[in-house]
Write a protein that holds these residues in place. Structure first.
Motif, mmCIF file in Angstrom:
data_model
loop_
_atom_site.group_PDB
_atom_site.id
_atom_site.type_symbol
_atom_site.label_atom_id
_atom_site.label_comp_id
_atom_site.label_asym_id
_atom_site.label_seq_id
_atom_site.Cartn_x
_atom_site.Cartn_y
_atom_site.Cartn_z
ATOM 1 N N THR A 557 30.414 26.688 83.974
ATOM 2 C CA THR A 557 31.555 26.631 83.059
ATOM 3 C C THR A 557 31.332 25.562 82.002
ATOM 4 N N GLU A 558 30.929 24.382 82.442
ATOM 5 C CA GLU A 558 30.672 23.299 81.490
ATOM 6 C C GLU A 558 29.492 23.622 80.587
ATOM 7 N N ARG A 559 28.455 24.234 81.148
ATOM 8 C CA ARG A 559 27.282 24.592 80.355
ATOM 9 C C ARG A 559 27.646 25.620 79.287
ATOM 10 N N THR A 560 28.508 26.557 79.654
ATOM 11 C CA THR A 560 28.947 27.556 78.671
ATOM 12 C C THR A 560 29.711 26.891 77.544
ATOM 13 N N GLU A 561 30.614 25.988 77.884
ATOM 14 C CA GLU A 561 31.374 25.282 76.842
ATOM 15 C C GLU A 561 30.452 24.486 75.935
ATOM 16 N N ASN A 562 29.500 23.769 76.519
ATOM 17 C CA ASN A 562 28.611 22.920 75.729
ATOM 18 C C ASN A 562 27.733 23.735 74.786
ATOM 19 N N THR A 563 27.113 24.791 75.315
ATOM 20 C CA THR A 563 26.235 25.599 74.463
ATOM 21 C C THR A 563 27.034 26.374 73.419
ATOM 22 N N LEU A 564 28.243 26.784 73.778
ATOM 23 C CA LEU A 564 29.101 27.464 72.815
ATOM 24 C C LEU A 564 29.450 26.531 71.656
ATOM 25 N N ARG A 565 29.778 25.292 71.990
ATOM 26 C CA ARG A 565 30.099 24.318 70.938
ATOM 27 C C ARG A 565 28.875 24.022 70.088
ATOM 28 N N LEU A 566 27.703 23.991 70.711
ATOM 29 C CA LEU A 566 26.471 23.742 69.962
ATOM 30 C C LEU A 566 26.175 24.878 68.994
ATOM 31 N N VAL A 567 26.376 26.129 69.425
ATOM 32 C CA VAL A 567 26.151 27.268 68.531
ATOM 33 C C VAL A 567 27.157 27.245 67.393
ATOM 34 N N ARG A 568 28.408 26.964 67.672
ATOM 35 C CA ARG A 568 29.422 26.910 66.613
ATOM 36 C C ARG A 568 29.078 25.837 65.587
ATOM 37 N N LEU A 569 28.664 24.666 66.081
ATOM 38 C CA LEU A 569 28.277 23.583 65.167
ATOM 39 C C LEU A 569 27.077 23.988 64.313
ATOM 40 N N SER A 570 26.090 24.636 64.915
ATOM 41 C CA SER A 570 24.893 25.046 64.185
ATOM 42 C C SER A 570 25.237 26.058 63.098
ATOM 43 N N LEU A 571 26.063 27.032 63.411
ATOM 44 C CA LEU A 571 26.446 28.037 62.414
ATOM 45 C C LEU A 571 27.261 27.423 61.284
ATOM 46 N N GLU A 572 28.112 26.464 61.611
ATOM 47 C CA GLU A 572 28.884 25.790 60.572
ATOM 48 C C GLU A 572 27.978 25.006 59.637
ATOM 49 N N ILE A 573 26.993 24.323 60.191
ATOM 50 C CA ILE A 573 26.064 23.548 59.355
ATOM 51 C C ILE A 573 25.260 24.482 58.461
#
Length: 870
Positions: A557-573
């Motif tokens: 669950t935590e890994r999903t949240e972390n990687t999801l946030r990382l993908v969102r940040l990458s796409l925003e950048i």
């Protein structure tokens, strides 16, 4: 014969026009020669409604002004309730296949009190007879010696266990539970079709059916009135405890094949309802001929098993050697009298259809009674006279295997004789003569038809007709007798007439009329309360398997949240004005690569923006990429499925909805993907709330929390280390990116406003004691959880707690001295040494704590030291 009689109690009156209205809705009535449950007689008789259906319909026309039209809304509510409760039945459940919702019809099968008394009496008599046959088969075997039963149907049956010969049953009873499948013939009489003794299913599903249907028709439910079910479940558990070696203090567990079994929902539901430990074979071990459950508290004795595993798979030492569902040494523990198994292994031979033809004579011999509940005529072809008598009438029979479900004897799907051509009948006759023992013929019975509510694609509602088979359950009580559950599971067939859930059939609730409504209701409430009190007295055990699944459920669950946030940040950048900043692009490339969000060989974000972006999006749903967001999300659900009895229906439904939406709404354009990721992130936040506030805070929950905090500690310390090494703090965009990845942007602006100094960042992200995304808060919580588990494994978690660094006492200036400067060069030397050492210590501690916990609790390598009562 058990003949259906009309209820004798006063019933609400129904206007003839309303009865005709219902009959006009019956678009497909029962075929000619079949009993019609709606009309209460054979289908070719006068068009009238049965008294039971008049009772059912009368309050419907007064509950809402829309009358019959309201049934569509009720059906929609029913289907929504099935989905919300997560009720499933899968023919072949697999990780990559959606679970099939349980099929339930709107209308119940209704039986009057007089009718039920006759059915119950017949079932009780047959239960006594089966117990006597079982006792003789594993005792003196006089029935075979005297020619009352062929040896081929007892000792020659693959389900007969010679290893249990001469072994007295634990608690004095071989059978604790049995199911009887009944059908009503054209004359209104009930006939026995088959009986199930190994691991009969349906007790959990019929409970859910009752809860759902009674809510759809509350006034009709009370007007009938309907007998309650709870007392029989309490009787079952009391009986198991009374016959077990430990008596009322016994620990009873429910043995399940696991989450891939088609009826696993029922196993989890029953375990939760009855207050039993839900266990799989690898949760158990046999020591000194006693059965133990592997738990976090050590090995705990198990005194009774309610098994949902067929006998063949129970013990790989004495049964199938390839079985991973059973427990090595279990049969020896049963023979030693140290554990009660319900039912006693070896009862499978009682399920043979061939046995039904011998039951009338056996009843006269063993009970000195005639059978009250007849079985459909059956001929075992192993008797030459019976074979020659029945083969000319094959077209009026059903050809069935004598030894179904056994690979070492000839088995096949039942075949309807009237569907065979003369040539095919001749071929079957020759086949039967070659191996007569393996074939049994039974008379074909036209099944009664139950009305079902159907809404067509055009929205037009109608009453259809489906064949119905009634499954009735009998359980052993604590006084040495049996009790019949006042209800059952009605299985509705398809239009082809097959009443099988595995072949597209459906189910219906079964209402049995009560003679004393108030007594029935108060009795049900008191029994339910008593069961709840009994469940509350026992401390909940956490098996090693459940603990491991909870631990990984938290990590995934935590890994999903972390990687999801990382993908969102990458796409925003990649879509912002900062898409050309080399340090940022290098950061998201290294983080995405390190965490497996893009496949090896993909060009970096600085080399090819769009290629990297497309690879990042494609990796979200990559099933082969074991680190993708989709893989992690699915892993959460799979881990949760193994501990489903610990989750609320809302928790489970949220898990399924999150996974289903993520995989069904996949898209390739960036804007749609970002919207989907935002929605998924919101659902994951709700899931975190369910894990935090909707689960009992026992040691299993603490391991779930520990798993989450280990994962968070490792991910955030790695991300901060990478960001500092790459010099992201020197620019506002890099500074903001780190805050976003830590989900701490709002907290930073509220506390520090525009003070973008390294010390302010260290304060919020490393040493802060109130920010749940701070490394200091995560480490403190992890230490606390480990200390709280200090009573387990001789305090082995206490040294682990000391391995987690204490970060909250540190000051930001210690981690990042005021003299330090962060340039834009990507060199490790730019990172202050205290901060580098602290972050490295966090990562090492996360790995070591995880490894040590696995060795302590999940592999159970030290179980001999922590045995309880061995």
């Amino acid at each position: 014969m058990a003949r259906m009689l009309e209820p004798q109690s006063p019933l609400p009156s129904l206007h003839p026009a309303d009865a005709l209205k219902w009959l006009s809705l019956q678009q497909a009535r029962a075929p000619a020669g079949h009993w019609d449950e709606l009309r209460g007689h054979a289908s070719d008789a006068a068009p009238t409604l049965s008294r039971a259906w008049q009772t059912f319909i009368a309050p419907l026309d007064t509950e809402t002004p829309r009358g019959l039209a309201d049934l569509n809304a009720r059906m929609a509510n029913l289907q929504r309730q099935v989905r919300d409760n997560g009720i499933t039945y899968n023919v072949y459940a697999a990780a990559d296949q959606p679970q099939r919702p349980w099929s339930l019809d709107l209308f119940p099968l209704m039986l009057g009190s007089d009718d039920w008394q006759q059915i119950a009496a017949g079932v009780l008599q047959r239960m006594q007879l089966l117990e006597r046959i079982m006792a003789d088969a594993y005792g003196p075997q006089q029935l075979v010696l005297r020619g009352l039963l062929p040896a081929a149907l007892v000792q020659g049956h693959p389900a007969f266990l010679p290893a249990m010969k001469g072994v007295p049953p634990v608690g004095g009873r071989y059978l604790s539970l049995a199911a009887f499948d009944l059908a009503r013939g054209p004359d209104g009489c009930w006939w026995l079709l088959s009986q199930r003794t190994q691991a009969p299913s349906g007790l959990g599903y019929l409970l859910e059916n009752r809860q759902i249907i009674s809510r759809q028709f509350p006034q009709a439910f009370e007007a009938f009135p309907v007998q309650r079910l709870a007392e029989t479940y309490r009787t079952l558990i009391d009986g198991l405890k009374a016959r077990s070696p430990a008596g009322n203090a016994a620990h009873i567990a429910l043995l399940t094949p696991g989450p891939y079994n088609e009826t696993y929902f029922e196993h989890a539901y029953l375990a939760r309802y009855l207050g039993l430990s839900l266990v799989q074979g690898n949760d158990l071990t046999v020591r000194d001929e006693k059965l133990y459950l592997k738990t976090l508290q050590g090995l705990q004795p198990v005194h009774g098993l309610l098994k949902r595993v067929d006998d063949d798979w129970l013990d790989p030492l004495e049964m199938r050697a390839d079985s991973t569902l059973g427990v090595p040494g279990l049969l020896q523990a049963v023979r030693s009298g140290h554990v009660l198994v319900a039912n006693t292994p070896g009862s499978g031979f009682l399920e043979s259809n061939a046995l039904l033809g011998f039951m009338p004579a056996l009843a006269r011999e063993l009970l000195d009674e005639a059978l009250q509940l007849p079985a459909i005529p059956s001929w075992w072809c192993g008797e030459a006279a019976a074979m020659h008598d029945v083969l000319p009438r094959m077209s009026q029979c059903v050809i069935k295997p004598t030894y179904p479900y056994h690979s070492d004897r000839q088995s096949f799907e039942p075949m309807l004789g009237h569907t065979l051509t003369p040539q095919q009948q001749s071929a079957w006759a020759e086949r039967i003569k070659l191996d007569p023992d393996a074939h049994t013929l039974q008379s074909w019975l036209p099944l009664s038809h139950q009305p079902t509510w159907h809404t067509g694609a055009d929205g037009q509602a109608s009453i259809q007709s489906r064949p119905v088979v009634l499954r009735v359950f009998a359980v052993a009580d604590a006084q040495g007798g049996w009790q019949v559950l006042p209800g059952g599971l009605a299985r509705l067939g398809t239009q082809e007439g097959i009443a099988s859930m595995q072949r597209g059939g459906s189910s219906a609730d079964v209402w049995v009329q009560a003679q004393a409504p108030s007594q029935s209701q108060s009795q049900s409430q008191s029994v339910s309360a008593a069961m709840a009190d009994g469940a509350a007295q026992r401390q909940r055990l956490v098996t090693s398997r459940a603990a491991e699944n909870l631990f990984w459920m938290g990590r995934y669950t935590e890994r999903t949240e972390n990687t999801l946030r990382l993908v969102r940040l990458s796409l925003e950048i990649l879509g912002s004005e900062n898409q050309n900043q080399p340090d940022l692009l290098h950061f998201i490339t290294r983080m995405a690569t390190r965490h497996g969000l893009v496949r090896p060989g993909v060009p970096s974000a600085s080399q090819a923006h769009r290629v990297f972006e497309r690879a990042l999006i494609a990796g979200l749903w990559d099933k082969e990429l074991a680190t993708s967001v989709g893989f992690n999300l699915r892993a959460v659900r799979l881990a949760a499925a193994s501990v489903r009895e610990r989750l609320s229906p809302e928790h489970w439904r949220l898990l399924e909805q999150t996974e289903a939406r993520f995989f069904t709404e996949g898209a390739s354009d960036t804007v749609t993907v970002q919207r989907l990721l935002a929605d998924t992130s919101q659902m994951l936040a709700a899931l975190t709330g369910a894990q935090t506030d909707r689960m009992s805070r026992d040691d299993g929950w603490r391991l779930l929390s520990i798993g989450r905090h280990i994962e968070r500690l490792a991910f955030l310390s790695d991300a901060l280390s990478e960001a500092v090494q790459l010099g992201l703090m020197a620019e506002q965009a890099g500074f903001d990116a780190v805050l976003e990845l830590f989900d701490s942007t709002i907290s930073f602006h509220a506390q520090y406003q525009q003070s973008r100094t390294p010390q302010a960042l260290m304060d919020l992200l490393v040493t802060h004691s109130d920010n749940p995304r701070s490394l200091g808060w995560v480490a403190h919580t992890l230490r606390s959880r480990l200390r709280r588990m200090g009573e387990l494994a001789e305090g082995a978690t206490l040294p682990l707690a000391e391995r987690v660094p204490q970060l909250t006492p540190l000051t930001p200036e210690v981690l990042w001295p005021l003299s330090s400067k962060a340039g834009r060069q990507s060199v490790t030397a730019e990172m202050p040494l205290p901060l580098h050492a602290t972050l490295a210590e966090c990562q090492v501690a996360a790995r070591e704590v995880s490894d040590q916990l696995c060795a302590l609790f999940f592999t159970h390598s030290g179980e001999a030291r922590y045995s309880v009562g061995a």
